[in-house]
Design a protein around this motif. Structure first.
Motif, mmCIF file in Angstrom:
data_model
loop_
_atom_site.group_PDB
_atom_site.id
_atom_site.type_symbol
_atom_site.label_atom_id
_atom_site.label_comp_id
_atom_site.label_asym_id
_atom_site.label_seq_id
_atom_site.Cartn_x
_atom_site.Cartn_y
_atom_site.Cartn_z
ATOM 1 N N SER A 353 37.070 -18.859 63.569
ATOM 2 C CA SER A 353 36.896 -17.654 64.391
ATOM 3 C C SER A 353 35.614 -16.895 64.063
ATOM 4 N N ARG A 354 35.030 -17.123 62.880
ATOM 5 C CA ARG A 354 33.868 -16.337 62.459
ATOM 6 C C ARG A 354 32.547 -17.100 62.587
ATOM 7 N N ILE A 355 32.597 -18.319 63.068
ATOM 8 C CA ILE A 355 31.370 -19.118 63.148
ATOM 9 C C ILE A 355 30.317 -18.487 64.068
ATOM 10 N N PRO A 356 30.657 -18.036 65.276
ATOM 11 C CA PRO A 356 29.612 -17.415 66.109
ATOM 12 C C PRO A 356 28.958 -16.215 65.434
ATOM 13 N N GLU A 357 29.763 -15.377 64.804
ATOM 14 C CA GLU A 357 29.225 -14.194 64.124
ATOM 15 C C GLU A 357 28.359 -14.603 62.938
ATOM 16 N N PHE A 358 28.775 -15.627 62.213
ATOM 17 C CA PHE A 358 27.969 -16.111 61.090
ATOM 18 C C PHE A 358 26.594 -16.578 61.565
ATOM 19 N N ILE A 359 26.562 -17.388 62.625
ATOM 20 C CA ILE A 359 25.283 -17.879 63.143
ATOM 21 C C ILE A 359 24.413 -16.715 63.612
ATOM 22 N N ALA A 360 25.021 -15.783 64.364
ATOM 23 C CA ALA A 360 24.273 -14.644 64.904
ATOM 24 C C ALA A 360 23.722 -13.748 63.799
ATOM 25 N N THR A 361 24.407 -13.699 62.660
ATOM 26 C CA THR A 361 23.968 -12.852 61.548
ATOM 27 C C THR A 361 22.959 -13.560 60.659
ATOM 28 N N THR A 362 23.197 -14.826 60.382
ATOM 29 C CA THR A 362 22.399 -15.540 59.381
ATOM 30 C C THR A 362 21.073 -16.038 59.938
ATOM 31 N N ALA A 363 21.057 -16.461 61.187
ATOM 32 C CA ALA A 363 19.811 -16.957 61.774
ATOM 33 C C ALA A 363 18.692 -15.909 61.730
ATOM 34 N N LEU A 365 18.360 -13.468 59.615
ATOM 35 C CA LEU A 365 17.988 -13.268 58.211
ATOM 36 C C LEU A 365 17.017 -14.356 57.757
ATOM 37 N N LEU A 366 17.267 -15.582 58.188
ATOM 38 C CA LEU A 366 16.357 -16.675 57.857
ATOM 39 C C LEU A 366 14.996 -16.482 58.525
ATOM 40 N N GLU A 367 15.016 -16.085 59.785
ATOM 41 C CA GLU A 367 13.770 -15.872 60.528
ATOM 42 C C GLU A 367 12.941 -14.760 59.890
ATOM 43 N N GLN A 368 13.628 -13.723 59.439
ATOM 44 C CA GLN A 368 12.920 -12.606 58.809
ATOM 45 C C GLN A 368 12.302 -13.021 57.472
ATOM 46 N N ALA A 406 15.471 -22.887 46.823
ATOM 47 C CA ALA A 406 16.397 -22.025 46.087
ATOM 48 C C ALA A 406 16.635 -20.711 46.834
ATOM 49 N N ALA A 407 15.578 -20.133 47.375
ATOM 50 C CA ALA A 407 15.713 -18.864 48.100
ATOM 51 C C ALA A 407 16.472 -19.055 49.408
ATOM 52 N N ASP A 414 24.932 -16.854 50.261
ATOM 53 C CA ASP A 414 25.408 -15.467 50.175
ATOM 54 C C ASP A 414 26.085 -15.063 51.477
ATOM 55 N N SER A 415 25.483 -15.462 52.591
ATOM 56 C CA SER A 415 26.072 -15.142 53.892
ATOM 57 C C SER A 415 27.409 -15.869 54.072
ATOM 58 N N VAL A 416 27.463 -17.122 53.640
ATOM 59 C CA VAL A 416 28.723 -17.877 53.701
ATOM 60 C C VAL A 416 29.820 -17.147 52.930
ATOM 61 N N GLN A 417 29.477 -16.669 51.751
ATOM 62 C CA GLN A 417 30.481 -15.979 50.939
ATOM 63 C C GLN A 417 30.953 -14.692 51.621
ATOM 64 N N ARG A 418 30.020 -13.950 52.221
ATOM 65 C CA ARG A 418 30.408 -12.710 52.907
ATOM 66 C C ARG A 418 31.385 -12.981 54.043
#
Length: 468
Positions: A353-363, A365-368, A406-407, A414-418
């Motif tokens: 249920s949280r996969i769409p939100e994870f992608i929308a949040t983490t992508a 962060l990576l781009e930034q 590593a970064a 970290d996002s996975v854990q959240r």
């Protein structure tokens, strides 16, 4: 070590104690070509008794052991470190299919059996062994069990743990535990089988297994659906489960960049849609009734998805060849990535249920953090497993980008854990994720795992440096 190696030659014959760099090379290089280890020797036993005798010799001489099946792992779990102290114990010669019991729906096999050959042997008896992986032509069932492999049919049949009823294991002391029981119910104490499955050879060496078999489906129907977002893919999953129930056996999410990468690297493969879409889902239905039943289920569900504007378009395979062509698009994503260059891989799991939100949040962060990096996101949406891979920006050298590994890993994990997920869904921990595991597991969990390791392998000779 000359006395130890002479003992190994006596047990196996000189031909199966490999000591030259040339002979050992295939066993020392990891699947992705990122690491080359060193070993005292490669040992190739042909029976469980020989495995046990070798382990006793290793225990006597305090020689570390790295068990190895097909060496197709992605986390450095089946290759030795660079110290040269360990032996690689290859199970490749243990490849008997010992017994098929059609009435009990079980198959007893050696750990070195190739997965595809197990599938074929089951099919010859009118049965199905449903574990299916991209590496099934070279991976072994022992390795599948040691890593608790997943694959494309987990949604219907579960991980490898759910497909195994019993094990045969050589302990770190060289004893043989015969747990080859084809029982669905056995409530007689601790479940040792589950302890060894997923342990990556750190607690003992799996030499045999009793596997579950299933009826061969009368028909399998494949379709590729296009949509704009992961949110719509999640809605499609619910709709398909509501309409099709257990008949839904595969549900694979692929982003636009995944199919664009496949088209770029493998232009001969057909592209089902003229225009690109944000996301794609490859889904498969299996029916034990008839092809007509499967087609009717799929057409009804796809029609509802189109009417509800959940999907934009869909292609339904009308032949085995078309079905294979659609699956090739999914299976060629890792191959296309490899041809395009090196990337930073993540094998993660999340609540579905949280996969769409994870992608929308983490992508973002990576781009930034890493401007213009390319996110190659695909995986088994039906069971919450994503391969969330990060490739360098156009024009940036792959080796230079890998300096950020590593970064990148810390940001993603970290996002996975959240989001309440896991940093390893089906590839295991090995040596590659060992430090990450120590960071994300709770002290209580780590202490329990170390206690088990110390109790079963007090010398610490079983696949040292892996997991813990």
């Amino acid at each position: 070590m000359s006395a130890f190696l002479q003992q190994c030659r006596h047990l196996l014959g000189s031909d199966h104690v490999l000591e030259t760099a040339q002979d050992m090379a295939p066993y020392l290089n990891d699947w992705r070509g990122r690491h080359t280890g060193s070993a005292l020797a490669v040992l190739r036993p042909a029976s469980v008794e020989q495995v046990a005798a070798l382990v006793r010799a290793c225990a006597e001489h305090a020689v570390p052991i790295v068990p190895q099946g097909g060496n197709t792992g992605l986390v450095l779990g089946s290759v030795p470190d660079s110290s040269g102290r360990a032996v690689v114990l290859s199970l490749g010669r243990l490849k008997r299919i010992r017994k098929i019991d059609v009435a009990n729906r079980t198959m007893t096999v050696d750990a070195g059996c190739i997965l595809a050959e197990i599938q074929q042997a089951a099919a010859a008896e009118g049965c199905l062994f449903p574990l299916s992986l991209a590496s099934e032509g070279s991976c072994t069932i022992g390795g599948n069990l040691s890593s608790n492999a997943g694959g494309t049919a987990v949604l219907r049949y579960g991980n490898t743990r759910e497909l195994c009823l019993g094990l045969e294991v050589v302990t770190p002391q060289g004893d043989i535990w015969d747990g080859l029981r084809g029982l669905r119910k056995d409530n007689t104490g601790y479940d040792l089988r589950d302890l060894y499955i997923g342990a990556e050879g750190t607690l003992g060496i799996i030499t045999g297994a009793v596997l579950k078999l299933y009826p061969q489906p009368q028909a399998s129907i494949t379709a590729l659906a296009a949509m704009d977002s992961p949110e719509q893919a999640l809605k499609l999953l619910k709709l398909m489960q509501d309409y099709c129930g257990a008949s839904l056996t595969g549900f694979e999410l692929m982003s636009r960049i995944c199919l664009a990468l496949v088209a770029q690297q493998f232009p001969a493969l057909p592209q089902p849609f003229a225009a690109g879409h944000g996301q794609y889902v490859l889904l498969e239905l299996s029916s034990n009734e008839s092809e007509q039943h499967a087609v009717a289920l799929l057409e009804r569900a796809i029609g509802a998805a189109l009417d509800g504007a959940i999907i934009s378009d869909a292609v339904v395979a009308t032949s085995v060849a078309q079905s294979q062509s659609l699956w090739q698009l999914r299976e060629h994503i890792p191959l296309a990535q490899a041809k395009a260059g090196k990337n930073i891989k993540h094998d993660i799991s999340l609540p579905v249920s949280r996969i769409p939100e994870f992608i929308a949040t983490t992508a973002p962060l990576l781009e930034q953090a890493f401007p213009a990096c390319q996110l190659v996101c695909f995986g088994h949406l039906g069971d919450g497993n994503l391969h969330f891979n990060v490739a360098p920006p156009e024009g940036v050298g792959h080796d230079a980008f890998l300096a950020n590994q590593a970064a990148v890993n810390r940001l993603v994990h970290d996002s996975v854990q959240r989001f309440g997920g896991s940093i390893s869904a089906e590839h295991g921990i090995g040596a590659l994720k060992r430090d990450d595991l120590a960071h994300y597991k709770s002290p209580v969990e780590l202490a329990l795992m170390r206690s088990i390791k110390a109790a079963l392998d007090p010398q610490g000779i079983m696949n040292p440096g892996k997991i813990l």
